[in-house]
Design a protein around this motif. Sequence first.
Motif, PDB file in Angstrom:
ATOM      1  N   THR A   1       0.982  -1.196   0.100  1.00 31.68           N
ATOM      2  CA  THR A   1       0.106   0.016   0.203  1.00 31.68           C
ATOM      3  C   THR A   1       0.962   1.026  -0.107  1.00 31.68           C
ATOM      4  N   ARG A   2       2.260   1.151   1.024  1.00 32.39           N
ATOM      5  CA  ARG A   2       2.494   2.207   0.553  1.00 32.39           C
ATOM      6  C   ARG A   2       3.507   2.658  -0.452  1.00 32.39           C
ATOM      7  N   ARG A   3       3.697   1.399  -1.000  1.00 29.16           N
ATOM      8  CA  ARG A   3       4.382   1.507  -2.867  1.00 29.16           C
ATOM      9  C   ARG A   3       3.396   1.973  -3.167  1.00 29.16           C
ATOM     10  N   ARG A   4       1.875   2.089  -3.620  1.00 28.19           N
ATOM     11  CA  ARG A   4       1.065   2.528  -4.118  1.00 28.19           C
ATOM     12  C   ARG A   4       1.458   1.236  -5.311  1.00 28.19           C
ATOM     13  N   SER A   5       1.099  -0.021  -4.664  1.00 23.74           N
ATOM     14  CA  SER A   5       1.089  -0.859  -6.076  1.00 23.74           C
ATOM     15  C   SER A   5      -0.062  -1.207  -5.912  1.00 23.74           C
ATOM     16  N   ARG A   6      -0.598  -2.071  -7.752  1.00 24.25           N
ATOM     17  CA  ARG A   6      -1.835  -1.739  -8.331  1.00 24.25           C
ATOM     18  C   ARG A   6      -2.503  -2.981  -7.594  1.00 24.25           C
ATOM     19  N   ALA A   7      -1.375  -3.767  -7.165  1.00 29.86           N
ATOM     20  CA  ALA A   7      -1.589  -5.498  -7.283  1.00 29.86           C
ATOM     21  C   ALA A   7      -3.258  -5.170  -6.237  1.00 29.86           C
ATOM     22  N   ARG A   8      -4.402  -6.330  -6.165  1.00 27.08           N
ATOM     23  CA  ARG A   8      -5.158  -5.783  -5.242  1.00 27.08           C
ATOM     24  C   ARG A   8      -4.688  -7.106  -4.607  1.00 27.08           C
ATOM     25  N   VAL A   9      -4.676  -6.803  -3.300  1.00 30.38           N
ATOM     26  CA  VAL A   9      -4.178  -8.241  -2.115  1.00 30.38           C
ATOM     27  C   VAL A   9      -5.911  -8.524  -1.648  1.00 30.38           C
ATOM     28  N   LEU A  10      -5.372 -10.278  -1.538  1.00 29.35           N
ATOM     29  CA  LEU A  10      -6.590 -10.898  -0.865  1.00 29.35           C
ATOM     30  C   LEU A  10      -6.347 -12.004  -0.259  1.00 29.35           C
ATOM     31  N   VAL A  11      -6.921 -11.665   1.766  1.00 31.66           N
ATOM     32  CA  VAL A  11      -5.910 -12.391   2.512  1.00 31.66           C
ATOM     33  C   VAL A  11      -6.800 -14.284   2.240  1.00 31.66           C
ATOM     34  N   LEU A  12      -5.306 -14.665   2.466  1.00 24.95           N
ATOM     35  CA  LEU A  12      -5.907 -16.278   2.053  1.00 24.95           C
ATOM     36  C   LEU A  12      -5.647 -17.060   3.475  1.00 24.95           C
ATOM     37  N   THR A  13      -6.004 -17.304   4.479  1.00 26.78           N
ATOM     38  CA  THR A  13      -5.540 -17.835   5.554  1.00 26.78           C
ATOM     39  C   THR A  13      -6.672 -18.632   6.426  1.00 26.78           C
ATOM     40  N   THR A  14      -6.050 -18.873   7.674  1.00 24.97           N
ATOM     41  CA  THR A  14      -6.676 -19.997   8.365  1.00 24.97           C
ATOM     42  C   THR A  14      -7.322 -19.509   9.333  1.00 24.97           C
ATOM     43  N   TYR A  15      -6.862 -17.450   9.817  1.00 22.50           N
ATOM     44  CA  TYR A  15      -7.149 -17.043  10.572  1.00 22.50           C
ATOM     45  C   TYR A  15      -7.900 -15.664  10.925  1.00 22.50           C
ATOM     46  N   ASP A  16      -8.923 -16.291  11.183  1.00 20.65           N
ATOM     47  CA  ASP A  16      -9.735 -15.583  11.304  1.00 20.65           C
ATOM     48  C   ASP A  16     -10.519 -14.113  12.123  1.00 20.65           C
ATOM     49  N   THR A  17      -9.476 -14.177  13.483  1.00 22.14           N
ATOM     50  CA  THR A  17     -10.145 -13.607  14.697  1.00 22.14           C
ATOM     51  C   THR A  17      -9.717 -12.079  14.918  1.00 22.14           C
ATOM     52  N   ASP A  18     -10.620 -11.346  15.347  1.00 22.77           N
ATOM     53  CA  ASP A  18     -10.179  -9.673  15.182  1.00 22.77           C
ATOM     54  C   ASP A  18      -8.702  -8.769  14.886  1.00 22.77           C
ATOM     55  N   SER A  19      -7.832 -10.107  15.970  1.00 26.05           N
ATOM     56  CA  SER A  19      -6.739  -9.557  16.008  1.00 26.05           C
ATOM     57  C   SER A  19      -6.180  -9.660  14.627  1.00 26.05           C
ATOM     58  N   ASP A  20      -6.407 -10.538  13.228  1.00 28.08           N
ATOM     59  CA  ASP A  20      -6.036 -11.124  12.419  1.00 28.08           C
ATOM     60  C   ASP A  20      -6.324  -9.732  11.236  1.00 28.08           C
ATOM     61  N   THR A  21      -8.395 -10.149  11.248  1.00 21.26           N
ATOM     62  CA  THR A  21      -8.491  -9.481  10.441  1.00 21.26           C
ATOM     63  C   THR A  21      -8.569  -7.850  10.027  1.00 21.26           C
TER      64      THR A  21
END
Length: 191
Positions: free
Chosen positions: A54-74
Motif C-alpha cells: 500500500t505504501r508503495r502504491r502497488s496496483r495489485a489487489r491483495v486477497l488474504v487467504l489464511t486460516t486465521y479469522d480472529t479480530d486481531s488478524d482480520t
Amino acid sequence: MRGMFESAPGFTVLGDAADGPGAVERAAVLDPDVILMDLRMPGGGGVDAIAELTRRRSRARVLVLTTYDTDSDTLPAIEAGATGYLLKDAPREDLFTAVRAAAEGRTVLSPAVASRLVSAVRAPASAETLSAREREVLALVARGTSNREIARELFISEATVKTHLTHVYAKLGAKDRAAAVATAYERGILG
C-alpha cells in the motif's frame, strides 16, 4: 494453489514467495493484478507486506487467504489495505470467483469474516474488547517502552505496534499513550 490456478481457465500464475518481504519484492518485479497473501509466515508476515504494498502504491489487489479469522488478524489486514479476506477452507469455485472480484476492485469477505466485522462495528467499544496482543502492547507502553523496543520484544514491526496502539486508543477513548495507560489503570485492565 499454483497448480489449482494454473489449471483453471482465465488465470496466469506469475510467481510465488515464501514470506511477506519476498511477496513485496516479487510484486514490484511481476506487477500482478491480484496477490494471494497468507498472514503468518516465517520471515515476515502478511499484514506488514500488505502495508508495504500500500505504501508503495502497488496496483495489485491483495486477497488474504489464511486460516486465521480472529479480530486481531482480520482488522489489521483490512486496515493495511487488503481488498478481501478469505479462509483457506473456501471452496475452489468461491476462491476463483473471489480472485476475479478482487481483480475488478471489489471487496471480498468470507461470510465468517463479514459477520465478525459487522458485529465489531455495531458493538460499543469497551476495554473488554482489547485483544491479548493489544493488552500486551499496552502493558509495555505502561512500562515506558518505545514503539521500536515493543516491536523488537514482540517480534513485530513498528507499523504493527502503531496499528495496535491505534486500536487501543479507539477502544479506550484515549488520545495518546499517557491517556490510554491512565484509562487502563482506572478500568483495572492494567494492574
